[in-house]
Each structure stands twice: as C-alpha cells, then as structure tokens.
Design an enzyme around this catalytic site. Sequence first.
Site, mmCIF file in Angstrom:
data_model
loop_
_atom_site.group_PDB
_atom_site.id
_atom_site.type_symbol
_atom_site.label_atom_id
_atom_site.label_comp_id
_atom_site.label_asym_id
_atom_site.label_seq_id
_atom_site.Cartn_x
_atom_site.Cartn_y
_atom_site.Cartn_z
ATOM 1 N N CYS A 7 -2.633 -2.864 7.495
ATOM 2 C CA CYS A 7 -2.491 -3.679 6.296
ATOM 3 C C CYS A 7 -1.225 -4.538 6.300
ATOM 4 C CB CYS A 7 -2.527 -2.790 5.047
ATOM 5 S SG CYS A 7 -4.165 -2.070 4.749
ATOM 6 N N ASP A 19 0.789 -1.247 0.000
ATOM 7 C CA ASP A 19 0.000 0.000 0.000
ATOM 8 C C ASP A 19 0.816 1.291 0.000
ATOM 9 O OD1 ASP A 19 -2.068 -1.765 0.105
ATOM 10 O OD2 ASP A 19 -2.795 -1.188 2.073
ATOM 11 N N LYS A 38 -6.204 -5.132 -3.808
ATOM 12 C CA LYS A 38 -6.913 -5.774 -2.699
ATOM 13 C C LYS A 38 -7.989 -4.822 -2.193
ATOM 14 C CE LYS A 38 -3.533 -4.338 0.841
ATOM 15 N NZ LYS A 38 -4.402 -3.656 1.806
#
Length: 295
Positions: A223, A78, A190
Amino acid sequence: MARDIQDIGKETPEVRNFSRREVLGLIGATAAASVVAGPGGESASAQTQNTNSRIVRIDAKPEAIAIDITKTAVIVVDMQNDFGAKGGMFDLAGIDISGIRKAIGPTAKVLVSARQAGIKIVYLKMAFRPDLSDLGAPDSPNRLRHLPFNVGKSIHAPDGRESRILIRDTWNTDIVDELKPQPDDVVVYKNRFSGFYETELDATLKKLRIKYLIITGCTTSVCVEATVRDAMYRDYSCVLLQDCMSQPTLGSSSPRSNHDASLVVAEVFLGWVSNSDQFMNALHVQSTAAVQEQR
C-alpha cells in the site's frame, strides 16, 4: 472526528521544489540584498526572508530535498488495527506485526512535530463496505487476494466490540490507539492498495495546495509503494521515512521482506528516502530560525 474535506482551508499559491543550488542561491540573494540595500532595503530584505522562511531542507537519499512546509502533508498509510494491533487481521493470520509495531513510535513523534509546524496530517484506511460491494468482481485480483484473509468475517474485538475484518467503521479499521487522528486531520477510506484509486485524496491535496508528501505507514512494498507510485504520476514529491514504515514477511513462501527493495525503488525512481530524525531535525532548524528572526 476529522475535518470534512469540504471545509479544508485554502492556503497559499503553488510553489515548486527547490534544488540545493537554488536554496543556496536564495540564501545568497537575501544576504546580498541586506548588504546593498538603500532606503527601504531592510523591509525588502525582511520580505524576502519571510517569503522563504517555511522552506526546510531534509537530508535524504539520493540527495537532500528542500520543501515548503506550507505545501506539505504527512500521509499515514493504513496504520490501523487490522495490520498493526493484536487481534487484527494480520495477527489472526499468523503474520508477524512486530515491525509495524516498531514503526508506531517514530511515526507518533513525526505527527507531533508535524502538527506543531502546522503541517496537515492525512490518514489512509484500507476498508470495504459492509456488503463488500467495493471489493471487486468475483474474479477480480483484489477480491481473490483479500478473501483468504477472511475479509468481512465477524470477530470479537479486543476492546469488547463486535467487529468485522477490513470493514468500514469498525474496530478493525480504526487507526491504532497510539496514532489516533485529531479533529483537524483528514481521513480517507480506500478499497485498493493505492490511496489515490477512486478516492478523494488527490482532490483533497489539491484543495490544500499540497505539493510535498511525507510518507509513513504499512506495508512498504504494497500500500505504501502503490500510493507513492500514484503520487509520483501526479507530480507530488514524496519523502519516505524508512523507520516509520514496515513490510512483514507474508507466508512461508516469502523468505524475506520487500521493505528494502521498495525503498531502493523509491530512492532511484519515485522520490526521496529519509527517516524520522532527519525530518524532525529539519523542522527544528526551521523553527529555531523563525524564532531568531522574530527577535
């Protein structure tokens, strides 16, 4: 554009994680073979040495770990504009992104070293479809936790494009400029915190015959940790590079970051914790040994 997962290569067979004692044993066995070998012994010793020439030892907590870099991937979690760039979702929400920005430099160096060593790079990107059909049901925690961040809201991106917060194929979900994917890298979208939840990540790693994951990205306790937990459940060995990840303080009710706590959990239960210098040093030692072996 990153490679399509259908075209990813088929490398060498699976190997297991070697303990420190086993690595020392391999070194000792190789040395002994070179001493006692008779006719043809030299080629047998060389074959043993070549077999293990891609094994590197990374200093880490709770202990050093030996990994086979032919079975290793670097995971970038991310590191996208919404979390790490001025004008992204975090920045617009008033969240301090300086820690994430600080992690970009060491992460960039890790990616350069990894690519030079032939290690696969896999990017994860948190993003939703334009109609938010994958955000979750109206009462789902995933939807309820994301809506306060204005997921789906249209914005005018810093680069002049029209964009939308946390929506696929927009400036907001592009990887930050300093860490842009290369043509041979893999990119996986995702829609939940974990990179393994209803994605092709596990299938991709298995196709690549990956066993070891070098983990970078943000945020550490959300995450990153969610992905590491799911990786551990699937028997991947994860090495977290602590200076290549960050956890900003979220909201006035959170007086501190969970970055350190997540690293402790990872060190004790989920994998290993190291840093960029230790990882790059391990690759340098292996590369130097390989050059000397060829002389």
